[in-house]
Motif scaffolding. Structure first.
Motif, short mmCIF file in Angstrom:
data_model
loop_
_atom_site.label_atom_id
_atom_site.label_comp_id
_atom_site.label_asym_id
_atom_site.label_seq_id
_atom_site.Cartn_x
_atom_site.Cartn_y
_atom_site.Cartn_z
N ILE A 253 0.84 -1.20 0.00
CA ILE A 253 0.00 0.00 0.00
C ILE A 253 0.88 1.25 0.00
O ILE A 253 0.59 2.21 -0.72
N GLY A 254 1.94 1.25 0.76
CA GLY A 254 2.87 2.38 0.78
C GLY A 254 3.52 2.61 -0.56
O GLY A 254 3.71 3.75 -0.99
N GLU A 255 3.86 1.53 -1.23
CA GLU A 255 4.46 1.65 -2.57
C GLU A 255 3.44 2.20 -3.57
O GLU A 255 3.79 3.01 -4.43
N ILE A 256 2.18 1.78 -3.46
CA ILE A 256 1.14 2.30 -4.34
C ILE A 256 0.95 3.80 -4.10
O ILE A 256 0.87 4.59 -5.04
N VAL A 257 0.89 4.20 -2.82
CA VAL A 257 0.73 5.61 -2.48
C VAL A 257 1.91 6.43 -3.02
O VAL A 257 1.71 7.49 -3.62
N THR A 258 3.11 5.93 -2.85
CA THR A 258 4.30 6.60 -3.37
C THR A 258 4.22 6.75 -4.88
O THR A 258 4.48 7.82 -5.43
N SER A 259 3.84 5.68 -5.57
CA SER A 259 3.75 5.70 -7.03
C SER A 259 2.66 6.65 -7.51
O SER A 259 2.85 7.37 -8.49
#
Length: 79
Positions: free
Chosen positions: A58-64
């Motif tokens: 989820i953090g990677e999706i938010v970052t992306s």
């Protein structure tokens, strides 16, 4: 192999979300994938400037998504 498929799907999802947030319509799977990949690079760089790091999917999706929105915003300014 599974990790690659998850990364590709994550890139498509991030690009899709960013395009919906920024201009309201999706641009197709390949454009969304490209946007998600570039967004991940830009978002990771921006978060790194502030000392923030993503630890989960989820953090990677938010970052992306944040990176992709920034890319779309910059692209719209020069268009």
């Amino acid at each position: 192999m599974v990790t690659l498929v998850i990364s590709i799907l994550s890139g498509i999802l991030a690009g899709y979300i960013a395009s919906k947030l920024q201009k309201g319509q999706s641009s197709g799977c390949l454009v969304n994938l490209f946007l998600g990949i570039i967004g991940a690079i830009v978002g990771g760089w921006l978060f790194g400037l502030f000392g923030i790091q993503a630890y989960s999917w989820i953090g990677e999706i938010v970052t992306s998504v944040i990176g992709a929105v920034v890319v779309l915003w910059v692209f719209a300014k020069f268009k």
